[in-house]
Design a protein around this motif. Structure first.
Motif, PDB file in Angstrom:
ATOM      1  N   ASP A  28       0.836  -1.205   0.000  1.00  0.00           N
ATOM      2  CA  ASP A  28       0.000   0.000   0.000  1.00  0.00           C
ATOM      3  C   ASP A  28       0.872   1.257   0.000  1.00  0.00           C
ATOM      4  O   ASP A  28       0.400   2.348   0.293  1.00  0.00           O
ATOM      5  N   TYR A  39      -6.047  -7.320   0.225  1.00  0.00           N
ATOM      6  CA  TYR A  39      -7.256  -6.892   0.947  1.00  0.00           C
ATOM      7  C   TYR A  39      -8.495  -7.453   0.254  1.00  0.00           C
ATOM      8  O   TYR A  39      -9.421  -7.928   0.907  1.00  0.00           O
ATOM      9  N   ILE A  57      -2.621  -6.764   6.350  1.00  0.00           N
ATOM     10  CA  ILE A  57      -3.488  -6.646   5.181  1.00  0.00           C
ATOM     11  C   ILE A  57      -4.052  -5.234   5.146  1.00  0.00           C
ATOM     12  O   ILE A  57      -4.846  -4.852   5.999  1.00  0.00           O
ATOM     13  N   GLU A  58      -3.603  -4.448   4.145  1.00  0.00           N
ATOM     14  CA  GLU A  58      -3.975  -3.036   4.082  1.00  0.00           C
ATOM     15  C   GLU A  58      -5.076  -2.800   3.042  1.00  0.00           C
ATOM     16  O   GLU A  58      -5.063  -3.412   1.962  1.00  0.00           O
ATOM     17  N   PRO A  59      -6.019  -1.895   3.340  1.00  0.00           N
ATOM     18  CA  PRO A  59      -7.049  -1.533   2.348  1.00  0.00           C
ATOM     19  C   PRO A  59      -6.408  -1.017   1.060  1.00  0.00           C
ATOM     20  O   PRO A  59      -5.349  -0.383   1.094  1.00  0.00           O
ATOM     21  N   THR A 108      -9.991 -10.337   2.837  1.00  0.00           N
ATOM     22  CA  THR A 108     -11.001  -9.770   3.721  1.00  0.00           C
ATOM     23  C   THR A 108     -12.218 -10.689   3.716  1.00  0.00           C
ATOM     24  O   THR A 108     -12.782 -10.997   2.665  1.00  0.00           O
TER      25      THR A 108
END
Length: 386
Positions: free
Chosen positions: A21, A203, A196-198, A207
């Motif tokens: 990210d 993601y 886990i990054e947006p 998710t």
């Protein structure tokens, strides 16, 4: 003379990794060239205010700085020396992805004054590398590592990542074992746990499917085993995720965690100077185009600027300092802020000491092993002490 660290952001890479990210992505040679020139314009603006400060650390990060032609990298370093008082023994690091450097390029890095390499390996397992979206193989990494040694680099960091999808403790142990068996072994190892990054491919993939990731107990055991194993191999854990042989702690890292002033150049780069935090625009074209104009000021490329209150400075000192294994000094806190540590944080500290999440030895307060496991929770406790 007051010391200063400099970070230069190169937001370019061959392709975006599945977990990344960071402010980075592919770009053409023309854009990269214009960016290198824009960096030098920003240096000129910053030097008018800070050029007399003594620079003891330069970190070329990204993205993947090593995809640039060596001549452009050397040009950036020469401009830094022109505009700032760079110490002769300054630590100068460049982040490299295996597969983007060779022996000749590494020799030229040494000639340009770079004395520390940071390789983004992440894993020794081909399946994990492919899943992460890395562009290299383990074989390519080993070749690049050997080339760095042949080029004269005696200070090498290797970045590794645990808690990957489907990864077992045995998989992670194998990664650490193979890296520490390199000859000579790396002087520094950064061992991070996957977050886990947006906005990332991971993601979207994971998710709602957390069962595909190592559970919390496995992740903690990976962290604990890492500390035990690397200690046996002669590495001292000096920060939650960073381990170094004697005398090889990263100056760049330490400056962030101990509150030393630093300048950030390039898009999205943050600076911290004399209690003022600022951040550059994240828009690549906006950054380049503004710095190509006559009369541009630093304010024109800044996205935000914030003068930290006394309390905010205290919080940063504590949050960043507690990431280090030695922790924070109550004596240094009092000297810096002209108020006793106990007056500000005494109550919450005593509570966390009783819970076994903090420990104190003389003037030094640090996280316990249990405290490291839940460090975010511990630090949140201090925010409540308003």
């Amino acid at each position: 003379m007051k010391e200063l660290g400099i970070y230069v952001h190169f937001p370019f890479c061959v392709k975006k990794c599945a977990y990344c990210d960071f402010l980075s992505g592919p770009a053409g040679a023309g854009t990269i060239r214009r960016y290198v020139q824009a960096l030098q314009e920003e240096m000129a603006l910053l030097a008018a205010q800070y050029g007399r400060l003594s620079v003891s650390s330069i970190f070329l990060g990204g993205g993947t700085p090593s995809i640039l032609p060596v001549e452009w990298t050397a040009e950036v370093l020469e401009a830094l020396r022109q505009f700032f008082q760079v110490q002769e023994d300054a630590e100068i690091t460049i982040e490299c992805n295996p597969g983007t450097v060779d022996k000749e390029k590494l020799k030229q890095y040494r000639q340009a004054g770079i004395n520390r390499i940071s390789y983004g390996l992440q894993s020794v397992h081909e399946q994990e590398l492919q899943m992460l979206g890395r562009i290299h193989s383990m074989e390519q990494f080993v070749k690049c590592y050997q080339d760095a040694r042949a080029a004269g680099f005696s200070n090498v960091n290797v970045d590794l990542m645990s808690a990957l999808p489907g990864q077992t403790l045995t998989d992670w142990m194998d990664t650490l074992k193979q890296v520490t068996e390199l000859q000579p072994p790396p002087e520094h190892i950064s061992a991070y746990s996957l977050i886990i990054e947006p906005g990332t491919l991971f993601y979207e993939q994971y998710t709602g499917h957390e069962e595909l990731l190592p559970d919390e107990n496995t992740e903690r055991e990976m962290y604990r085993w890492t500390a035990r194993f690397l200690q046996e191999k002669g590495y001292r854990r000096y920060e939650i995720s960073n381990y170094a042989k004697e005398g090889y702690e990263s100056k760049h890292n330490n400056y962030y965690w101990t509150g030393v002033d630093y300048l950030g150049l390039g898009i999205g780069a943050a600076s911290y100077l004399q209690g003022v935090r600022s951040k550059n625009t994240e828009n690549l074209q906006f950054y380049i185009q503004n710095l190509e104009l006559t009369g541009t000021t630093l304010a024109d490329i800044r996205m935000e600027e914030h003068v930290l209150s006394e309390r905010e400075q205290q919080e940063e000192y504590l949050f960043l300092g507690l990431r280090r294994m030695e922790g924070i000094s109550t004596t240094a806190f009092a000297a810096r802020f002209h108020v006793s540590y106990d007056t500000v944080y005494g109550q919450v500290t005593r509570r966390l000491l009783e819970l076994g999440l903090l420990q104190q030895q003389g003037e030094w307060i640090s996280l316990t092993d249990r405290g490291i496991d839940v460090s975010n929770v511990v630090l949140a406790e201090f925010l409540q002490e308003e």
